[in-house]
Scaffold this active site. Structure first.
Site, PDB file in Angstrom:
ATOM      1  CB  SER A 208      -7.584  50.657  44.100  1.00  0.00           C
ATOM      2  OG  SER A 208      -8.065  51.379  42.975  1.00  0.00           O
ATOM      3  CG  HIS A 242      -4.680  48.111  46.117  1.00  0.00           C
ATOM      4  ND1 HIS A 242      -4.437  49.060  47.087  1.00  0.00           N
ATOM      5  CD2 HIS A 242      -4.707  48.779  44.937  1.00  0.00           C
ATOM      6  CE1 HIS A 242      -4.335  50.247  46.527  1.00  0.00           C
ATOM      7  NE2 HIS A 242      -4.501  50.110  45.224  1.00  0.00           N
ATOM      8  CE  LYS A 272      -1.286  50.213  45.459  1.00  0.00           C
ATOM      9  NZ  LYS A 272      -0.444  50.588  44.319  1.00  0.00           N
TER      10      LYS A 272
END
Length: 427
Positions: A208, A242, A272
């Site tokens: 990340s 992610h 996300k």
């Protein structure tokens, strides 16, 4: 008996002054170490996309000045898509605003079950289970899989949730390998095979802070190579929070990009790219059944709401459609344009296709200066300084979204160009 003495409010409340003093000193130390997050920016309004630009955001204390948000995990802009909002609204009307209980009592609603089945199918797994967040998922998944004869082997740049999950699990052996160093991972497996019955390799899919990705194809190959050396197998756990929705042609994340065999357990998030809330793990039937019976973060915590589950299901359906493929393609194009623009301005970035685009500043003071410059010009981005990142890796983490337009990307580059020009020495 004598009359009872009345206890006043000040007498009843004994202030924890000594503890407060100790905490204040700790906060002062964190400030000196540049580790304080500081006051939070409060979003108090949204200006819909218009005039060739994406949405703009209003911040508390900033009046009517609009901001371009380049520090959001909402990679596909799902949270504002009408179909997603409508799915959550309708489910809230039918099922109410909260689950009312933990799952095993009476907190399992049909949208939860439908979403778990949909996620399992999307990822090509037998089963899936929901958690209140991806952080809770990792904390709830890893410890039940660890015994005193388990070796856990982890990339040095893994997310905080993995670090804390390993600490909670207290494995018989813990090995940390250098970031993406497959040679060291192999050596750690050889070492662990001498005494451990079980090995668990755990890694982020997308890291990340940098936007780079794990070589899952090579990790899975190593796991299979060493599997016979462990009586209870080598299992691979991947947190691709992610990656899912933001990486790969169909948004199936790091597995898709690396063309790897499926990880044994895949942890993902709904908060996300899917634009909702919650986390999940997808794996084989037996593993999921075992985790439902043993994971305290699942057993003793309320699930996401039925309405959130319905919205997340609609988001998965959207991603797994031609419209979703178009969103992913647009996202990839905007990230590429931004990376190319940064390089053209003389900034250092890291290669890749993920919408996390780091601008490597490599200096704490200049990072803070550039973040302030961006904010003054209506752009929100996140500065990462030591010790959040290693000394010399100070950066600004930009996160591109499918909500961003060509105009948005060019506006951000123009603001960055002004900073670069202002600091460029005169000829």
């Amino acid at each position: 008996m004598g009359a009872e003495r009345r206890v006043t409010g000040s007498e009843a409340f004994m202030p924890i002054s000594r503890l407060s003093d100790a905490l204040a000193k700790r906060l002062e130390t964190l400030g000196q170490e540049n580790r304080l997050k500081g006051d939070e920016s409060v979003i108090c309004g949204v200006i819909p996309a218009r005039d060739g630009g994406g949405p703009r955001y209003l911040l508390e204390g900033e009046g009517d000045r609009p901001f371009l948000r380049m520090n959001s995990n909402s990679y596909l802009g799902m949270s504002f898509r009408p179909g997603i909002v409508a799915a959550e609204d309708e489910a809230a009307r039918v099922f109410g605003t909260g689950p009312g209980a933990v799952r095993f009592i009476s907190g399992t609603w049909s949208p939860h079950v439908r979403l778990e089945r949909r996620l399992a199918a999307f990822h090509g797994r037998d089963a899936a289970m929901l958690f209140s967040s991806a952080y809770a998922a990792m904390m709830g998944v890893l410890p039940p899989l660890v015994s005193d004869r388990t070796a856990v082997i982890s990339d040095e740049l893994n997310h905080n949730c993995i670090i804390n999950a390993i600490a909670l699990a207290r494995p018989g052996e813990k090995h940390i390998y250098r970031h993406l160093d497959m040679g060291e991972l192999e050596r750690r497996l050889e070492q662990a095979a001498k005494a451990s019955a079980r090995a668990i390799i755990v890694t982020d899919g997308i890291f990340s802070m940098r936007g780079d990705h794990a070589p899952l194809d090579r990790i899975m190959a190593l796991a299979r190579t060493f599997d016979s050396a462990f009586p209870e197998n080598v299992a691979v756990v991947v947190d691709d929070s992610h990656g899912v929705g933001a990486f790969g042609r169909t948004g199936r994340g790091t597995e898709e990009v690396t063309r790897s065999a499926p990880a044994d357990l895949l942890v993902g998030t709904l908060g996300k790219a899917f634009g909702v809330n919650g986390g999940y793990v997808a794996a084989g039937h037996t593993v999921i059944r075992y985790l439902r019976e043993t994971s305290p973060f699942y057993i003793y915590s309320n699930p996401i709401t039925p309405a959130e589950a319905a919205a997340a299901g609609a988001a998965v359906d959207t991603l797994d459609s031609p419209a979703g493929a178009a969103l992913v393609e647009h996202l990839r194009a905007m990230a590429a344009r931004f990376r190319t623009g940064l390089s053209g301005l003389g900034f250092e970035t890291l290669p890749g296709e993920h919408p996390i685009v780091p601008l490597m500043v490599r200096d704490t003071a200049r990072t803070s200066e550039l973040v302030a410059h961006l904010r003054r010009h209506g752009i929100l981005a996140t500065g990462l300084n030591y010790p959040v990142v290693p000394r010399g890796d100070e950066e600004i983490r930009f996160q591109v979204s499918a909500d961003h337009t060509l105009g948005d990307i060019d506006d951000a580059l123009e603001v960055l160009g002004r900073f670069a020009g202002a600091r460029r020495p005169a000829p």
